[in-house]
Design a protein around this motif. Structure first.
Motif, mmCIF file in Angstrom:
data_model
loop_
_atom_site.group_PDB
_atom_site.id
_atom_site.type_symbol
_atom_site.label_atom_id
_atom_site.label_comp_id
_atom_site.label_asym_id
_atom_site.label_seq_id
_atom_site.Cartn_x
_atom_site.Cartn_y
_atom_site.Cartn_z
ATOM 1 N N ASN A 69 0.845 -1.192 0.000
ATOM 2 C CA ASN A 69 0.000 0.000 0.000
ATOM 3 C C ASN A 69 0.888 1.252 0.000
ATOM 4 O OD1 ASN A 69 0.646 0.806 2.726
ATOM 5 N ND2 ASN A 69 -0.821 -0.711 3.469
ATOM 6 N N SER A 70 0.283 2.418 -0.174
ATOM 7 C CA SER A 70 1.065 3.647 -0.353
ATOM 8 C C SER A 70 1.906 3.989 0.875
ATOM 9 C CB SER A 70 0.155 4.818 -0.714
ATOM 10 O OG SER A 70 -0.768 5.060 0.315
ATOM 11 N N GLU A 71 1.405 3.702 2.074
ATOM 12 C CA GLU A 71 2.185 3.981 3.289
ATOM 13 C C GLU A 71 3.426 3.098 3.356
ATOM 14 O OE1 GLU A 71 1.762 3.352 8.058
ATOM 15 O OE2 GLU A 71 -0.048 3.951 6.963
ATOM 16 N N GLU A 72 3.266 1.820 3.015
ATOM 17 C CA GLU A 72 4.409 0.902 3.013
ATOM 18 C C GLU A 72 5.428 1.293 1.954
ATOM 19 O OE1 GLU A 72 2.391 -3.298 4.403
ATOM 20 O OE2 GLU A 72 1.999 -2.577 2.360
ATOM 21 N N VAL A 73 4.959 1.686 0.777
ATOM 22 C CA VAL A 73 5.858 2.125 -0.298
ATOM 23 C C VAL A 73 6.661 3.334 0.161
ATOM 24 C CG1 VAL A 73 5.944 3.132 -2.612
ATOM 25 C CG2 VAL A 73 4.450 1.181 -2.172
ATOM 26 N N ASP A 74 6.002 4.308 0.766
ATOM 27 C CA ASP A 74 6.695 5.503 1.243
ATOM 28 C C ASP A 74 7.742 5.161 2.296
ATOM 29 O OD1 ASP A 74 5.184 7.051 -0.470
ATOM 30 O OD2 ASP A 74 3.748 7.672 1.079
ATOM 31 N N ARG A 75 7.410 4.224 3.184
ATOM 32 C CA ARG A 75 8.369 3.829 4.228
ATOM 33 C C ARG A 75 9.576 3.113 3.632
ATOM 34 N NH1 ARG A 75 4.474 0.903 7.998
ATOM 35 N NH2 ARG A 75 6.165 -0.592 7.951
ATOM 36 N N VAL A 76 9.358 2.252 2.645
ATOM 37 C CA VAL A 76 10.467 1.539 2.003
ATOM 38 C C VAL A 76 11.376 2.535 1.286
ATOM 39 C CG1 VAL A 76 11.091 -0.091 0.174
ATOM 40 C CG2 VAL A 76 9.259 -0.661 1.784
ATOM 41 N N ILE A 77 10.791 3.462 0.534
ATOM 42 C CA ILE A 77 11.584 4.468 -0.191
ATOM 43 C C ILE A 77 12.359 5.340 0.791
ATOM 44 C CG2 ILE A 77 11.449 6.505 -1.681
ATOM 45 C CD1 ILE A 77 9.226 5.031 -3.211
ATOM 46 N N ALA A 78 11.727 5.739 1.894
ATOM 47 C CA ALA A 78 12.420 6.541 2.908
ATOM 48 C C ALA A 78 13.574 5.754 3.511
ATOM 49 C CB ALA A 78 11.433 6.975 3.987
ATOM 50 N N HIS A 79 13.391 4.456 3.721
ATOM 51 C CA HIS A 79 14.453 3.624 4.269
ATOM 52 C C HIS A 79 15.616 3.525 3.286
ATOM 53 C CE1 HIS A 79 16.457 0.439 6.482
ATOM 54 N NE2 HIS A 79 16.540 -0.234 5.347
ATOM 55 N N ILE A 80 15.326 3.305 2.021
ATOM 56 C CA ILE A 80 16.378 3.243 1.000
ATOM 57 C C ILE A 80 17.151 4.560 0.968
ATOM 58 C CG2 ILE A 80 16.842 3.102 -1.477
ATOM 59 C CD1 ILE A 80 14.401 1.215 -1.657
ATOM 60 N N ASP A 81 16.424 5.662 0.987
ATOM 61 C CA ASP A 81 17.051 6.985 0.933
ATOM 62 C C ASP A 81 17.923 7.237 2.163
ATOM 63 O OD1 ASP A 81 17.569 9.480 -0.234
ATOM 64 O OD2 ASP A 81 15.991 10.413 0.969
ATOM 65 N N ALA A 82 17.448 6.834 3.341
ATOM 66 C CA ALA A 82 18.188 7.108 4.577
ATOM 67 C C ALA A 82 19.370 6.169 4.778
ATOM 68 C CB ALA A 82 17.242 6.995 5.769
ATOM 69 N N SER A 83 19.298 4.962 4.243
ATOM 70 C CA SER A 83 20.337 3.970 4.527
ATOM 71 C C SER A 83 21.472 3.961 3.517
ATOM 72 C CB SER A 83 19.715 2.584 4.635
ATOM 73 O OG SER A 83 19.152 2.214 3.398
ATOM 74 N N THR A 84 21.419 4.808 2.512
ATOM 75 C CA THR A 84 22.507 4.870 1.539
ATOM 76 C C THR A 84 23.255 6.168 1.713
ATOM 77 O OG1 THR A 84 21.010 5.782 -0.104
ATOM 78 C CG2 THR A 84 21.350 3.416 -0.152
ATOM 79 N N ARG A 85 24.522 6.159 1.366
ATOM 80 C CA ARG A 85 25.335 7.373 1.526
ATOM 81 C C ARG A 85 25.199 8.272 0.348
ATOM 82 N NH1 ARG A 85 30.768 5.555 4.525
ATOM 83 N NH2 ARG A 85 29.799 4.165 5.977
#
Length: 85
Positions: A69-85
């Motif tokens: 769902n859209s909330e899960e997608v946003d959380r995954v994208i935020a995690h990818i963005d935050a966990s990469t340098r």
């Protein structure tokens, strides 16, 4: 062919590569060359120095197709963005 248009861009640059990357970035292309991009994050070098980090734009539609769902997608994208340098 009816209602068909084509655009050709010829970019000259001293190295022949930098202009093509800039044009592809401005046109919101996924990558500056014909090879597919498999990375979750792409980095663009800026002309004035520095780097721009961009989460691959295919992540969102792929997660949606898998049923997130859209909330899960946003959380995954935020995690990818935050966990990469």
């Amino acid at each position: 062919m009816r209602n068909w248009a084509s655009v050709t861009v010829i970019a000259s640059a001293s190295d022949g590569v930098g202009a093509n990357r800039t044009i592809s970035f401005l046109m919101d292309c996924g990558h500056h060359c014909i090879e597919r991009t498999f990375a979750l994050v792409k980095y663009k070098l800026l002309a004035g120095g520095g780097m721009l980090k961009i989460v691959n734009q295919t992540v969102k539609p792929a997660l949606e197709k898998l049923g997130y769902n859209s909330e899960e997608v946003d959380r995954v994208i935020a995690h990818i963005d935050a966990s990469t340098r």
